[in-house]
Design a protein around this motif. Structure first.
Motif, PDB file in Angstrom:
ATOM      1  N   UNK A  32       0.810  -1.213   0.000  1.00  0.00           N
ATOM      2  CA  UNK A  32       0.000   0.000   0.000  1.00  0.00           C
ATOM      3  C   UNK A  32       0.843   1.262   0.000  1.00  0.00           C
ATOM      4  N   UNK A  33       1.893   1.263   0.821  1.00  0.00           N
ATOM      5  CA  UNK A  33       2.782   2.423   0.879  1.00  0.00           C
ATOM      6  C   UNK A  33       3.464   2.651  -0.461  1.00  0.00           C
ATOM      7  N   UNK A  34       3.950   1.577  -1.067  1.00  0.00           N
ATOM      8  CA  UNK A  34       4.637   1.686  -2.362  1.00  0.00           C
ATOM      9  C   UNK A  34       3.697   2.235  -3.431  1.00  0.00           C
ATOM     10  N   UNK A  35       2.433   1.777  -3.398  1.00  0.00           N
ATOM     11  CA  UNK A  35       1.455   2.236  -4.386  1.00  0.00           C
ATOM     12  C   UNK A  35       1.150   3.720  -4.181  1.00  0.00           C
ATOM     13  N   UNK A  36       1.012   4.152  -2.922  1.00  0.00           N
ATOM     14  CA  UNK A  36       0.737   5.567  -2.648  1.00  0.00           C
ATOM     15  C   UNK A  36       1.884   6.440  -3.151  1.00  0.00           C
ATOM     16  N   UNK A  37       3.120   6.034  -2.881  1.00  0.00           N
ATOM     17  CA  UNK A  37       4.277   6.813  -3.323  1.00  0.00           C
ATOM     18  C   UNK A  37       4.337   6.864  -4.846  1.00  0.00           C
ATOM     19  N   UNK A  38       4.110   5.713  -5.510  1.00  0.00           N
ATOM     20  CA  UNK A  38       4.143   5.673  -6.972  1.00  0.00           C
ATOM     21  C   UNK A  38       3.032   6.541  -7.561  1.00  0.00           C
ATOM     22  N   UNK A  39       1.846   6.472  -6.947  1.00  0.00           N
ATOM     23  CA  UNK A  39       0.726   7.303  -7.408  1.00  0.00           C
ATOM     24  C   UNK A  39       1.044   8.783  -7.242  1.00  0.00           C
ATOM     25  N   UNK A  40       1.633   9.138  -6.104  1.00  0.00           N
ATOM     26  CA  UNK A  40       2.023  10.532  -5.861  1.00  0.00           C
ATOM     27  C   UNK A  40       3.028  10.999  -6.907  1.00  0.00           C
ATOM     28  N   UNK A  41       3.925  10.106  -7.282  1.00  0.00           N
ATOM     29  CA  UNK A  41       4.936  10.458  -8.285  1.00  0.00           C
ATOM     30  C   UNK A  41       4.274  10.796  -9.618  1.00  0.00           C
ATOM     31  N   UNK A  42       3.371   9.925 -10.080  1.00  0.00           N
ATOM     32  CA  UNK A  42       2.726  10.168 -11.371  1.00  0.00           C
ATOM     33  C   UNK A  42       1.812  11.392 -11.320  1.00  0.00           C
ATOM     34  N   UNK A  43       1.087  11.554 -10.217  1.00  0.00           N
ATOM     35  CA  UNK A  43       0.211  12.716 -10.133  1.00  0.00           C
ATOM     36  C   UNK A  43       0.982  13.984  -9.833  1.00  0.00           C
ATOM     37  N   UNK A  44       2.210  13.854  -9.331  1.00  0.00           N
ATOM     38  CA  UNK A  44       3.082  15.014  -9.225  1.00  0.00           C
ATOM     39  C   UNK A  44       3.556  15.473 -10.592  1.00  0.00           C
ATOM     40  N   UNK A  45       3.755  14.503 -11.474  1.00  0.00           N
ATOM     41  CA  UNK A  45       4.163  14.822 -12.843  1.00  0.00           C
ATOM     42  C   UNK A  45       2.997  15.354 -13.673  1.00  0.00           C
ATOM     43  N   UNK A  46       1.778  14.952 -13.322  1.00  0.00           N
ATOM     44  CA  UNK A  46       0.596  15.273 -14.124  1.00  0.00           C
ATOM     45  C   UNK A  46       0.406  16.772 -14.375  1.00  0.00           C
ATOM     46  N   UNK A  47       0.388  17.653 -13.339  1.00  0.00           N
ATOM     47  CA  UNK A  47       0.197  19.075 -13.626  1.00  0.00           C
ATOM     48  C   UNK A  47       1.322  19.678 -14.441  1.00  0.00           C
ATOM     49  N   UNK A  48       2.524  19.098 -14.307  1.00  0.00           N
ATOM     50  CA  UNK A  48       3.660  19.609 -15.078  1.00  0.00           C
ATOM     51  C   UNK A  48       3.455  19.331 -16.562  1.00  0.00           C
ATOM     52  N   UNK A  49       3.034  18.106 -16.908  1.00  0.00           N
ATOM     53  CA  UNK A  49       2.825  17.791 -18.327  1.00  0.00           C
ATOM     54  C   UNK A  49       1.573  18.482 -18.856  1.00  0.00           C
ATOM     55  N   UNK A  50       0.574  18.705 -17.990  1.00  0.00           N
ATOM     56  CA  UNK A  50      -0.603  19.481 -18.417  1.00  0.00           C
ATOM     57  C   UNK A  50      -0.165  20.890 -18.796  1.00  0.00           C
ATOM     58  N   UNK A  51       0.659  21.474 -17.957  1.00  0.00           N
ATOM     59  CA  UNK A  51       1.140  22.838 -18.206  1.00  0.00           C
ATOM     60  C   UNK A  51       1.988  22.895 -19.467  1.00  0.00           C
ATOM     61  N   UNK A  52       2.736  21.831 -19.721  1.00  0.00           N
ATOM     62  CA  UNK A  52       3.651  21.824 -20.857  1.00  0.00           C
ATOM     63  C   UNK A  52       2.962  21.490 -22.187  1.00  0.00           C
ATOM     64  N   UNK A  53       1.986  20.558 -22.169  1.00  0.00           N
ATOM     65  CA  UNK A  53       1.409  20.065 -23.416  1.00  0.00           C
ATOM     66  C   UNK A  53       0.014  20.612 -23.722  1.00  0.00           C
ATOM     67  N   UNK A  54      -0.751  21.032 -22.688  1.00  0.00           N
ATOM     68  CA  UNK A  54      -2.150  21.393 -22.915  1.00  0.00           C
ATOM     69  C   UNK A  54      -2.397  22.897 -22.869  1.00  0.00           C
ATOM     70  N   UNK A  55      -1.359  23.677 -22.873  1.00  0.00           N
ATOM     71  CA  UNK A  55      -1.507  25.128 -22.846  1.00  0.00           C
ATOM     72  C   UNK A  55      -2.253  25.609 -24.088  1.00  0.00           C
ATOM     73  N   UNK A  56      -3.269  26.449 -23.866  1.00  0.00           N
ATOM     74  CA  UNK A  56      -4.019  27.009 -24.983  1.00  0.00           C
ATOM     75  C   UNK A  56      -5.306  26.271 -25.309  1.00  0.00           C
ATOM     76  N   UNK A  57      -5.528  25.116 -24.694  1.00  0.00           N
ATOM     77  CA  UNK A  57      -6.759  24.369 -24.931  1.00  0.00           C
ATOM     78  C   UNK A  57      -7.739  24.603 -23.777  1.00  0.00           C
TER      79      UNK A  57
END
Length: 274
Positions: free
Chosen positions: A130-155
């Motif tokens: 459970x701990x490993x899954x939470x950390x891995x999920x946090x990692x991907x969702x930490x990356x999520x707003x960064x890629x949204x900002x980088x790829x979805x700007x203007x939409x």
């Protein structure tokens, strides 16, 4: 609640499919109005992959951890967001020069260690998996707003999430078809079906678009700051509705994580104000 009667693949596949179907007509209308937005299908590929990985992890967490532990632990997402921002967004690299940033990062990590250590010693539902899954999920969702900002700007926010949810739902449905056990789904009571649909509408279709709008209208800092209330609401709801309890040490660790996230937000605000 659903972890007691349905497997993760069914819950993820059904909920995200409902959310995607809600926004698909909106996507069609927006693309018909402006054909120049057709490029959104290509722009959304990377964010969709990141969101898919995060959603798989998020769906798994309740099966190996108590809801309150998940809610406090997932606040470490902001630490990963800042770390990926430093790496991928040149304008964010000034943050690494602030002592407050390092204090916040260390505080956040200390809270994670304290909370998860207390959870393992307590011997409850939370496990190393459970701990490993939470950390891995946090990692991907930490990356999520960064890629949204980088790829979805203007939409538009509705278009962005509509397309991303469609890609994500497609991947989750494939996993559901391969790994899911459909028997309990067909035996689900009308009340649980209603809860499943409402959780998709409220928890995914509405809340994600509101998050996009908040990020656009209020900025990441105000939105992230308001989000620090979330684990306390989850803790209260888990206690009232599920009968879950966390120890004082777990709660203290959760508070330290939230304090660390707050310091990171404060450091980000100082850089943004320069």
């Amino acid at each position: 609640h659903f972890s007691t009667c349905l497997d993760v693949w069914i819950v993820n596949g059904i909920r995200y499919s409902i959310a995607a179907l809600i926004w698909l007509p909106v996507v069609a209308v927006l693309l018909r109005r402006d054909s120049r937005l057709q490029s959104v299908w290509r722009a959304a590929i990377v964010p969709s992959i990141v969101n898919f990985c995060g959603q798989v992890g998020w769906g798994i967490t309740p099966y190996f951890s108590d809801a309150s532990v998940v809610a406090f632990g997932i606040e470490s997402t902001f630490l990963f967001t800042v770390a990926f921002g430093l790496t991928l967004l040149p304008q964010e690299r000034r943050l690494g020069r602030l002592p407050l940033f390092w204090v916040g990062a260390i505080t956040c990590v200390a809270g994670i260690v304290a909370m998860y250590g207390a959870s393992l010693r307590q011997g409850g539902r939370t496990s190393w998996i459970g701990i490993s899954v939470i950390v891995a999920t946090s990692l991907f969702w930490g990356l999520y707003p960064v890629v949204i900002r980088r790829f979805m700007k203007g939409y538009p926010a509705r278009l962005s999430f509509g397309v991303i949810s469609s890609y994500t739902a497609l991947g989750l449905v494939v996993l559901m078809d391969i790994r899911g056990d459909f028997g309990p789904l067909f035996a689900l009571s009308p009340g649980n079906w209603l809860l499943l649909v409402l959780s998709a509408i409220i928890g995914i279709a509405v809340s994600h678009v509101l998050l996009y709008r908040a990020l656009a209208g209020l900025g990441a800092l105000v939105t992230s700051g308001a989000g620090l209330v979330q684990p306390f609401l989850t803790w209260l709801g888990a206690a009232l509705l599920l009968g879950e309890q966390i120890s004082s040490l777990q709660f203290a660790g959760g508070l330290i994580i939230v304090a660390g996230a707050f310091l990171l937000i404060l450091a980000e605000s100082r850089v943004s104000g320069e």
